[in-house]
Design an enzyme around this catalytic site. Structure first.
Site, PDB file in Angstrom:
ATOM      1  N   GLN A   1      12.937   3.320  -6.466  1.00  0.00           N
ATOM      2  CA  GLN A   1      14.071   2.366  -6.489  1.00  0.00           C
ATOM      3  C   GLN A   1      14.619   2.139  -7.893  1.00  0.00           C
ATOM      4  O   GLN A   1      15.750   1.686  -8.052  1.00  0.00           O
ATOM      5  CB  GLN A   1      13.654   1.030  -5.854  1.00  0.00           C
ATOM      6  CG  GLN A   1      12.797   0.116  -6.731  1.00  0.00           C
ATOM      7  CD  GLN A   1      11.307   0.478  -6.718  1.00  0.00           C
ATOM      8  OE1 GLN A   1      10.883   1.372  -6.002  1.00  0.00           O
ATOM      9  NE2 GLN A   1      10.514  -0.232  -7.510  1.00  0.00           N
TER      10      GLN A   1
ATOM     11  N   GLU B   1       7.896   4.554  -7.114  1.00  0.00           N
ATOM     12  CA  GLU B   1       8.836   3.545  -7.657  1.00  0.00           C
ATOM     13  C   GLU B   1      10.251   4.099  -7.740  1.00  0.00           C
ATOM     14  O   GLU B   1      10.979   3.865  -8.720  1.00  0.00           O
ATOM     15  CB  GLU B   1       8.382   3.086  -9.059  1.00  0.00           C
ATOM     16  CG  GLU B   1       6.976   2.541  -9.109  1.00  0.00           C
ATOM     17  CD  GLU B   1       6.882   1.072  -8.691  1.00  0.00           C
ATOM     18  OE1 GLU B   1       7.841   0.527  -8.116  1.00  0.00           O
ATOM     19  OE2 GLU B   1       5.804   0.487  -8.942  1.00  0.00           O
TER      20      GLU B   1
ATOM     21  N   GLY C   1       0.806  -1.224   0.000  1.00  0.00           N
ATOM     22  CA  GLY C   1       0.000   0.000   0.000  1.00  0.00           C
ATOM     23  C   GLY C   1       0.836   1.270   0.000  1.00  0.00           C
ATOM     24  O   GLY C   1       0.378   2.317   0.471  1.00  0.00           O
ATOM     25  N   LYS C   2       2.051   1.199  -0.545  1.00  0.00           N
ATOM     26  CA  LYS C   2       2.941   2.363  -0.549  1.00  0.00           C
ATOM     27  C   LYS C   2       2.357   3.508  -1.379  1.00  0.00           C
ATOM     28  O   LYS C   2       2.353   4.662  -0.948  1.00  0.00           O
ATOM     29  CB  LYS C   2       4.314   1.988  -1.130  1.00  0.00           C
ATOM     30  CG  LYS C   2       5.040   0.899  -0.360  1.00  0.00           C
ATOM     31  CD  LYS C   2       6.425   0.641  -0.932  1.00  0.00           C
ATOM     32  CE  LYS C   2       6.425   0.159  -2.364  1.00  0.00           C
ATOM     33  NZ  LYS C   2       5.736  -1.130  -2.562  1.00  0.00           N
TER      34      LYS C   2
ATOM     35  N   CYS D   1       1.406 -11.916   4.682  1.00  0.00           N
ATOM     36  CA  CYS D   1       1.872 -13.133   4.007  1.00  0.00           C
ATOM     37  C   CYS D   1       0.708 -14.119   3.936  1.00  0.00           C
ATOM     38  O   CYS D   1       0.130 -14.482   4.955  1.00  0.00           O
ATOM     39  CB  CYS D   1       3.034 -13.742   4.786  1.00  0.00           C
ATOM     40  SG  CYS D   1       3.649 -15.266   4.034  1.00  0.00           S
TER      41      CYS D   1
HETATM   42 ZN   LIG Z   1       4.666 -16.240   5.939  1.00  0.00          ZN
END
Ligand SMILES: [Zn+2]
Length: 202
Positions: free
Chosen positions: A87, A85, A15-16, A141
């Site tokens: 990076q 973005e 969610g950046k 995750c």
């Molecule tokens: Zn995990």
């Protein structure tokens, strides 16, 4: 008051861009001029482009090839420069941002802190060291463990090629392969052939 230099750093799907869009909206609501930049990754749309969050937010942006172009587009009345973005930009981005801050322009950027190998991405380490404020959003995750979703904070970006974890040595651009990225916790971030830490005991 807006911080002079603010970084938004994390994995993919954290969610950046959403946070960046909120900061842009806040400044614009206060009547300030904001200019938004992003690197050209896909230049089908030309210079006039936009940044988009996964939840549907959007703002127009100028897509540029190298970081010095920010100065070519700079308006004299700009209050905030927002960069997504970051990076992917060349290392001159450090000098560009230092210059902007010296002109009393605020800068907020969003970027991936780590690449798919789990290693610092581009100029992110230096950029984050210079920040007055850092936000570190995380994704969740969603790997399955014994039939349940892991649910830990995902700080890593897993790269999959044809459904399998990408090898440490796989090139960034792969023609004809099916690629996918997922947000994962450190435990479920898999990088085959990643070199072990080099620790020598005397
Ligand atoms: Zn995990």
């Amino acid at each position: 008051m807006t911080e002079r230099l603010k970084g938004i750093s994390g994995s993919m799907f954290a969610g950046k861009t959403e946070i960046l869009l909120k900061d842009i909206a806040r400044a614009e609501y206060a009547g300030k001029i904001v200019q938004v930049f992003k690197p050209i990754i896909d230049n089908r749309w030309g210079t006039f482009s936009s940044i988009k969050s996964h939840s549907g937010g959007e703002h127009e942006a100028i897509a540029i090839q190298n970081s010095l172009e920010i100065l070519d587009h700079l308006r004299p009345d700009t209050y905030l420069i927002a960069i997504d973005e970051i990076q992917f930009f060349d290392s001159s981005i450090i000098d560009v941002i230092t210059f902007l801050l010296e002109q009393d322009i605020r800068v907020t950027f969003a970027g991936l802190s780590l690449d798919f190998r789990g290693e610092p991405f581009g100029s992110m380490p230096e950029l984050l060291a210079l920040c007055d404020q850092i936000e570190r959003p995380t994704a969740i995750c969603n790997q399955k463990v014994d039939g349940h979703i892991c649910g830990e904070e995902a700080t890593r970006t897993q790269r999959l090629i044809n459904g399998k974890p990408a090898n440490y040595h796989d090139p960034i651009v792969l023609i004809g392969a099916e690629q996918e990225y997922q947000a994962r916790c450190p435990n479920h971030h898999i990088v085959p052939d990643k070199p072990k830490p080099n620790i020598k005991k005397n």
